[in-house]
Design an enzyme around this catalytic site. Structure first.
Site, PDB file in Angstrom:
ATOM      1  CB  CYS A  48     -29.288 -33.817 -10.534  1.00 13.00           C
ATOM      2  SG  CYS A  48     -30.202 -34.567  -9.193  1.00 13.00           S
ATOM      3  CE  LYS A 108     -22.179 -37.265  -5.893  1.00 18.73           C
ATOM      4  NZ  LYS A 108     -23.363 -37.955  -6.416  1.00 18.73           N
ATOM      5  CG  ASP A 148     -19.331 -30.500  -9.382  1.00 17.22           C
ATOM      6  OD1 ASP A 148     -18.864 -31.372  -8.630  1.00 17.22           O
ATOM      7  OD2 ASP A 148     -20.526 -30.482  -9.750  1.00 17.22           O
ATOM      8  CG  HIS A 199     -25.357 -32.361 -10.211  1.00 14.86           C
ATOM      9  ND1 HIS A 199     -26.010 -31.721  -9.183  1.00 14.86           N
ATOM     10  CD2 HIS A 199     -25.623 -33.688 -10.070  1.00 14.86           C
ATOM     11  CE1 HIS A 199     -26.646 -32.626  -8.454  1.00 14.86           C
ATOM     12  NE2 HIS A 199     -26.430 -33.830  -8.964  1.00 14.86           N
ATOM     13  CD  GLN A 209     -20.349 -38.359 -10.304  1.00 15.95           C
ATOM     14  OE1 GLN A 209     -19.743 -39.425 -10.331  1.00 15.95           O
ATOM     15  NE2 GLN A 209     -21.517 -38.225  -9.700  1.00 15.95           N
TER      16      GLN A 209
HETATM   17  C1  LIG Z   1     -21.235 -33.646 -10.905  1.00 15.10           C
HETATM   18  C2  LIG Z   1     -21.957 -33.539  -9.608  1.00 15.10           C
HETATM   19  N1  LIG Z   1     -21.969 -32.374  -8.955  1.00 15.10           N
HETATM   20  C3  LIG Z   1     -22.591 -32.225  -7.781  1.00 15.10           C
HETATM   21  C4  LIG Z   1     -23.272 -33.256  -7.184  1.00 15.10           C
HETATM   22  C5  LIG Z   1     -23.974 -33.025  -5.893  1.00 15.10           C
HETATM   23  O1  LIG Z   1     -23.419 -33.756  -4.873  1.00 15.10           O
HETATM   24  P1  LIG Z   1     -24.113 -33.850  -3.453  1.00 15.10           P
HETATM   25  O2  LIG Z   1     -25.526 -34.302  -3.710  1.00 15.10           O
HETATM   26  O3  LIG Z   1     -23.318 -34.856  -2.720  1.00 15.10           O
HETATM   27  O4  LIG Z   1     -24.067 -32.502  -2.844  1.00 15.10           O
HETATM   28  C6  LIG Z   1     -23.298 -34.489  -7.817  1.00 15.10           C
HETATM   29  C7  LIG Z   1     -24.037 -35.607  -7.210  1.00 15.10           C
HETATM   30  O5  LIG Z   1     -24.846 -36.264  -7.811  1.00 15.10           O
HETATM   31  C8  LIG Z   1     -22.626 -34.629  -9.062  1.00 15.10           C
HETATM   32  O6  LIG Z   1     -22.641 -35.795  -9.704  1.00 15.10           O
END
Ligand SMILES: Cc1ncc(COP(=O)(O)O)c(C=O)c1O
Lengths: 152, 418
Positions: free
Chosen positions: B373, B235, B209, B132, B212
């Site tokens: 993203c 999430k 990370d 992401h 998900q």
């Molecule tokens: C794999 C992954 N990492 C990071 C994020 C970023 O999360 P947040 O927008 O809650 O900071 C997301 C959210 O879409 C994600 O799917």
């Protein structure tokens, strides 16, 4: 917002003209001898296009575009090229303003949008307004930026 | 134990839980809502909404500052939430849990506090091609700031990491591996534990990370052996604006603060300030107290249902949806890894994802259309974006069928069906 949404509104948005211009966009080619060029990009949906113009005596003599995008943005670009070809630049800019109002605001009274009218359905889909106006913003930048570039 | 899968095909009935989510009963565009945008954010159960409301009605005060009873009460709730997160992740110590705004802020914290002050020119940060943007851009900042170099593990056509390349790229200059446990764009589940072992064997630190992952599978940071683990509350059926960074105690104690302000100091004079120990040192200013409290409730909620059961239920939905869309002509699934979470990314011949999203929306089917993203993933597949359906514990066969029906309708409208 209209109360009854669904297939009816969807048909308002995706009219046959839109499908037609999406499948077979008009003036869909690059232009080696263009005197105004600008690129447009909608990072949200990945739409990308380049608008080419030939302007002489304050009139858009020729216009074309290349790129890829959703049906709304492709059809809008195609319809735009038809709408502005042969028109004075001033009229084109006025048309852009009115067209933008048609999609987002109070449509100007008495303005005949011709085929562009089919894009009015976008009003009910605010998330798609950017798709329908991308080509126009790019055209506007080409007209402005192109002019600036020439003075260098 | 991380990949504790319920056997394929095992039916798990979670249907009673859909009623826990008030928003699911509201119609959208006059249609029954099929909410399939869970990878973007999940809906909130009544207990979570109520926990936040109750905090403001009964417990609200600022924390760590008041001598009065309510302040102490609020502090207890907030610190109780921290302990809840610790046990959720199976961290060794509660001081290893930092509350942040979300995954993005957690990663930026590690980037600016740890990496920026640690990396030397020529050091390498290893990420993967399925990250992401929030696990790419913070490292690009660090590379600019320190002269470190970003290396990227490629993915194959199925959307799985190319492990040979991982081994080649991991080397003596690798100081950090930053890797997602589950890809939001492809659904790929990375078996991160062996990769973490290999990275640590060459002396690298590892950030996982978990944005998900946490809502779909049990996570145990000690079993994983990672140094940092990041996730977002929203999430995980919790509120927006609250997230977590887990960081190993030795590392966190040695890391300098990255934001200055109240709550993170010990003493302040105009000459010099000294800083509070971790985790307070990393929580400058008034945090999202109600959010942390409600996040703890969300954790209780999912643990009560059971993450294995939730994961199995979502797998069944994924299998049903995958089979149904594979049967449609002109539909291509992006992300066909052997091990996937409940994410179905697809492209349809002749229909841009954005148009597909609008047509599905008109039938009450909420999906995400775009690059999610993860622009490098889209570039890898040579597509502008995908339409992505992602599943949660409250989804059911009816949602899947609504999705498939709406895709067929879009194909009819676009005349793309042959
Ligand atoms: C794999 C992954 N990492 C990071 C994020 C970023 O999360 P947040 O927008 O809650 O900071 C997301 C959210 O879409 C994600 O799917």
């Amino acid at each position: 917002m209209s109360g009854h949404e669904g297939f009816g509104d969807l048909r308002e948005l995706y009219q046959e003209v839109i499908f037609d211009h999406n499948r077979q966009p008009r003036n869909f080619h690059s232009m080696a001898d263009a005197d105004h060029v600008a690129e447009g990009h909608n990072p949200l949906c990945g739409d990308q296009l380049t608008v080419y113009l030939k302007v002489a005596d304050g009139v858009v003599q020729d216009v074309s575009f290349v790129g890829h995008g959703c049906a709304i943005s492709t059809a809008s670009a195609s319809l735009m090229t038809e709408a502005v070809k042969g028109r004075p630049v001033e009229e084109v800019e006025a048309l852009f303003r009115d067209f933008h109002a048609l999609l987002t605001d109070v449509p100007p009274e008495g303005r005949d949008f011709g085929k562009l009218e089919v894009l009015a359905g976008v009003r009910e889909f605010p998330a798609r307004v950017k798709c329908a106006t991308l080509a126009w913003h790019t055209l506007h930048n080409a007209l402005e930026g192109g002019g600036t570039a020439k003075t260098e | 134990m991380n990949m504790n899968e319920v056997p394929a095909g095992a039916a798990v009935d979670l249907s009673a839980h859909a009623a826990d989510f008030p928003i699911l009963s509201r119609p959208v565009r006059g249609k029954r809502l099929a909410y399939l945008d869970n990878a973007a954010t999940t809906q909130k159960p009544e207990v979570v909404i109520e926990a936040e409301r109750r905090f403001y009605r009964e417990s609200n005060a600022n924390i760590h500052r008041g001598v009065h009873w309510l302040s102490q009460h609020a502090t207890d709730l907030y610190e109780g939430a921290r302990e809840r997160v610790r046990s959720f992740l199976n961290a060794a110590r509660v001081e290893e849990i930092v509350f942040t705004r979300g995954t993005t802020e957690s990663i930026n914290l590690v980037a600016q506090s740890w990496a920026r002050n640690t990396l030397q020119p020529g050091d390498e940060i290893l990420i993967t091609a399925m990250e992401h943007h929030s696990n790419i851009v913070p490292w690009q900042f660090v590379c600019e700031q320190t002269g470190a170099v970003l290396k990227v593990v490629p993915i194959n056509d199925a959307g799985e990491l190319v492990l040979d390349a991982f081994d080649e790229l991991l080397g003596p200059r690798t100081r950090l591996l930053a890797i997602t446990e589950v890809s939001n764009a492809l659904g790929t589940v990375n078996d991160v534990a062996p990769l973490i072992r290999r990275a640590r064997a060459v002396g690298a630190r590892v950030l996982v990370d978990g944005a998900q992952a946490v809502a779909h599978m049990p996570v145990d940071v000690r079993a994983l052996g990672c140094d940092f683990y990041a996730f977002s509350g929203h999430k995980l059926y919790g509120p927006t604006g609250i997230g977590v960074l887990y960081a190993r105690h030795e590392l966190l104690q040695a890391m300098p603060p990255w934001q200055g302000g109240g709550s993170m100091i010990e003493t302040v004079s105009f000459e010099r300030s000294t800083f509070a120990p971790a985790p307070q040192r990393f929580e400058a200013g008034t945090p999202h107290i109600a959010g942390a409290v409600a996040l703890a409730t969300a954790i209780d909620y999912v643990l009560e249902i059971g993450l294995e059961r939730i994961g199995a239920h979502e797998h069944a939905l994924l299998a049903r949806a995958t089979a149904a869309v594979q049967a449609l002509p002109g539909v291509r699934i992006i992300g066909t890894a052997a091990h996937k979470a409940g994410v179905l990314s697809l492209v349809v011949d002749g229909i841009h994802p954005h148009d597909l999203g609008t047509i599905l929306d008109a039938d009450g089917v909420a999906i995400r259309a775009g690059h999610h993203c993860a622009m490098p993933v889209m570039t890898r597949y040579g597509i502008p974006g995908t339409a992505r359906a992602s599943f949660a514990l409250y989804n059911n066969d009816e949602d899947v069928d609504a999705l498939v029906r709406a895709i067929r309708k879009a194909q009819d409208m676009f005349g793309g069906r042959r």
